[in-house]
Scaffold this active site. Structure first.
Site, mmCIF file in Angstrom:
data_model
loop_
_atom_site.group_PDB
_atom_site.id
_atom_site.type_symbol
_atom_site.label_atom_id
_atom_site.label_comp_id
_atom_site.label_asym_id
_atom_site.label_seq_id
_atom_site.Cartn_x
_atom_site.Cartn_y
_atom_site.Cartn_z
ATOM 1 N N ASP A 61 0.798 -1.347 0.181
ATOM 2 C CA ASP A 61 0.088 0.032 -0.124
ATOM 3 C C ASP A 61 0.775 1.334 -0.123
ATOM 4 O O ASP A 61 1.825 1.373 0.695
ATOM 5 C CB ASP A 61 -0.750 -0.059 1.243
ATOM 6 C CG ASP A 61 -1.865 1.211 1.226
ATOM 7 O OD1 ASP A 61 -2.754 1.468 0.215
ATOM 8 O OD2 ASP A 61 -1.794 2.063 2.290
ATOM 9 N N THR A 94 -3.039 5.735 -3.941
ATOM 10 C CA THR A 94 -1.892 6.497 -3.511
ATOM 11 C C THR A 94 -0.656 6.166 -4.101
ATOM 12 O O THR A 94 0.245 7.078 -4.303
ATOM 13 C CB THR A 94 -1.686 6.011 -2.099
ATOM 14 O OG1 THR A 94 -1.635 4.748 -2.021
ATOM 15 C CG2 THR A 94 -3.264 6.543 -1.134
ATOM 16 N N THR A 95 -0.297 4.891 -4.652
ATOM 17 C CA THR A 95 0.966 4.858 -5.380
ATOM 18 C C THR A 95 0.751 5.567 -6.874
ATOM 19 O O THR A 95 1.615 6.122 -7.252
ATOM 20 C CB THR A 95 1.081 3.244 -5.781
ATOM 21 O OG1 THR A 95 0.923 2.522 -4.323
ATOM 22 C CG2 THR A 95 2.351 2.830 -6.057
ATOM 23 N N ASP A 393 -9.253 0.042 1.553
ATOM 24 C CA ASP A 393 -9.108 0.567 0.236
ATOM 25 C C ASP A 393 -10.251 0.457 -0.697
ATOM 26 O O ASP A 393 -10.882 1.341 -1.077
ATOM 27 C CB ASP A 393 -7.749 0.330 -0.364
ATOM 28 C CG ASP A 393 -6.530 0.892 0.088
ATOM 29 O OD1 ASP A 393 -6.859 1.714 1.047
ATOM 30 O OD2 ASP A 393 -5.337 0.351 -0.229
#
Length: 541
Positions: A61, A94-95, A393
């Protein structure tokens, strides 16, 4: 020059050095999480170096990794904050946002070094490119609400596809159908309230991930006190955050001198009388048959509750108390002088149930009917922690989709669509801004290339095939209808519509917007001033 006029301990990096330091720091953070992107992304082991805490967690994550890495570079901190905001706002991507910002800065570095283009010109080109990219993204977005799909089942199936796509890059990928169904069922129970507080995730070691299940109602990982009821029907619950341990003598920072043991006993009697008065005030709440306290409940009040047939639960943590308040519809109180002004929580049944080898309390028929609990089972605490992050998520992205029910195709399809639109606009734009727009398009194309690389496939071959397919669709005026993307199961291109690979429009839109703005902010830096805090003597203290 400026260093002659600033105090000791202050350093100033100027011009190229400052810009290069910022860009290199941001690219380093981007490269750190790049290998976790996509369904075949790799995991990171995060180990704490504190001598008192050397715990280990395994995750892919992006937000968790970046939150755990201490960074000293100012630009790197911007990317870390960027990922945190993306995680808070949407829950997924997020990545993507960190990697896209890093790729934009990599392209900008080449434009400045090789073609000597001014940063302001690059920023101007990026702003134009972002407008065209978002326009192409909006054109491809498809609404999936009940009204648009024609039925709740159609809406549910689209949500299932989004959850499956989100989970495909997580630990849960091999059980993604099972967990996607759990996530969709939990979010659909919210009935549009979109309050994730009503969904509790309870981790219990043992069994396999497949044994995880959705429990209607609320589970509390506590047990009632000794000699108290284990089952309460038509419960009326008083939720409190108050001290229930004053039957012990606790006078901190002071000393009590007595000349006989009888006076010590008298103090204890007075303390117990005071506690009995407090318990009587609690019992004065009409209809109350269950008492839940955030703090400890000591022996005396526990025995009084047992005598009166009241279930008393102690040490429910703060999150548990707040969530119980939301789910049961009751107030969290600290004083008990006005029982008629307190709203009690309500549920049909409180009973003990077994999960694995542990006993927990189940609240059924809660006042807030959408409450539910997801029980996660797994082989170890590391597996359970990563499963919880993955499931969070999925739940967050589903809630965002319910708020804004628009989706786009996954598998790199939207990135190539946006890249094609930006490249077409660049050919029609005069001046050096066009070079910046082309660089923006290349940065967008890097995302599917990285996903393919992480899977061990030929990224150049796959991305060029996708470009050709999307360019052919754009030449026919059907760019928004092209659904060609990466099929990572086979290592080829595929139809995202047929494969059911969908992502939230909001997630993509936030990622593109945030990454563009962060990269532009870093690119505009020309000085880095590191100043030590002012000493007290300078203020005359």
């Amino acid at each position: 020059m400026e260093t002659a006029y600033v105090s000791d301990g202050t350093s100033i990096d100027k011009g190229e050095n400052a810009r290069l330091s910022s860009i290199v720091g941001a690219i380093a953070i981007s490269d750190l999480v790049k290998t976790t992107l996509g369904p075949k992304g790799l995991d990171k082991i995060l180990q704490k170096v504190d001598p008192h805490d050397q715990s280990v967690s395994v995750t892919n994550d992006g937000a968790t990794i970046l939150r755990s890495v201490p960074v000293d570079n100012a630009a790197a901190k911007i990317l870390v904050d960027l990922a945190k905001v993306q995680d808070d706002q949407v829950g997924d991507g997020t990545t993507t946002v960190a990697v896209l910002a890093g790729e934009l800065l990599r392209e900008a570095e080449q434009l400045m070094n090789q073609q000597h283009i001014h940063p302001q010109t690059i920023c101007h080109g990026w702003r134009l490119a972002k407008e065209h990219a978002l326009r192409a993204l909006l054109a491809q977005a498809t609404a999936i609400s009940n009204k648009d799909t024609g039925s709740e089942e159609g809406f549910r199936s689209k949500l299932f596809q989004i959850a499956s796509t989100t989970l495909s890059s997580k630990l849960l990928t091999y059980e993604k159908e099972h967990f996607a169904k759990l996530a969709v069922d939990a979010v659909m129970r919210l009935k549009g309230s979109n309050n994730l507080e009503h969904i509790q995730v309870l981790k219990k070691a043992g069994g396999s991930l497949r044994d995880s299940y959705l429990e209607s109602g609320f589970l509390l990982d506590k047990v009632p006190g000794t000699g108290q009821p284990r089952r309460v029907v038509k419960a009326k619950i008083l939720i409190a955050n108050t001290s229930m341990d004053t039957d012990k003598i606790k006078i901190y920072g002071s000393r009590v001198k007595v000349d006989s043991i009888d006076k010590v006993a008298a103090i204890e009697v007075a303390e117990k009388a005071k506690m009995r008065q407090k318990v009587d005030k609690i019992l004065a709440h009409p209809g109350m048959n269950c008492f839940i306290n955030r703090q400890l409940i000591y022996n005396l009040p526990e025995s009084i509750f047992a005598e009166r047939g009241i279930m008393a639960i102690e040490h429910a943590d703060f999150d548990g108390v707040e969530r119980l308040s939301a789910v049961l519809g009751g107030d969290v109180v600290s004083t008990f002088d006005a029982p008629d002004q307190v709203t009690l929580g309500e549920c049909d049944l409180i009973e003990q149930v077994m999960i694995g080898e542990d006993k927990v309390l189940r609240f059924s028929g809660c006042k807030s009917g959408e409450a539910c609990s997801i029980v996660l089972r797994g082989a170890s605490s590391h597996v359970l922690d990563e499963a919880e992050r993955s499931l969070h998520d999925a739940l967050a992205i589903l809630v965002s989709t319910v708020k804004d029910p628009r989706t786009v195709y996954g598998g790199g399809c939207t990135e190539i669509t946006m890249s094609t639109a930006v490249e077409k606009a660049a050919t029609e734009t005069p001046g050096k801004k066009a070079l910046a727009m082309e660089a923006y398009a290349r940065a967008l194309r890097q995302l599917p290339a990285i996903v393919a690389d992480n899977g061990g496939y030929d990224a150049a071959e796959l991305v060029t095939q996708l470009r050709a397919m999307h360019s052919a669709a754009a030449s026919q005026g059907k760019a928004e209808f092209c659904s060609a993307g990466l099929d990572m199961a086979k290592g080829t291109t595929g139809d995202m519509e047929e494969l059911g690979i969908r992502e939230s429009y909001v997630s993509k839109m936030y990622a593109v917007t945030s990454a563009s703005e962060a990269a532009e902010m870093i690119l505009r830096v020309d000085d880095i001033i590191k100043a030590a805090p002012r000493r007290r003597e300078e203020y005359g203290y």
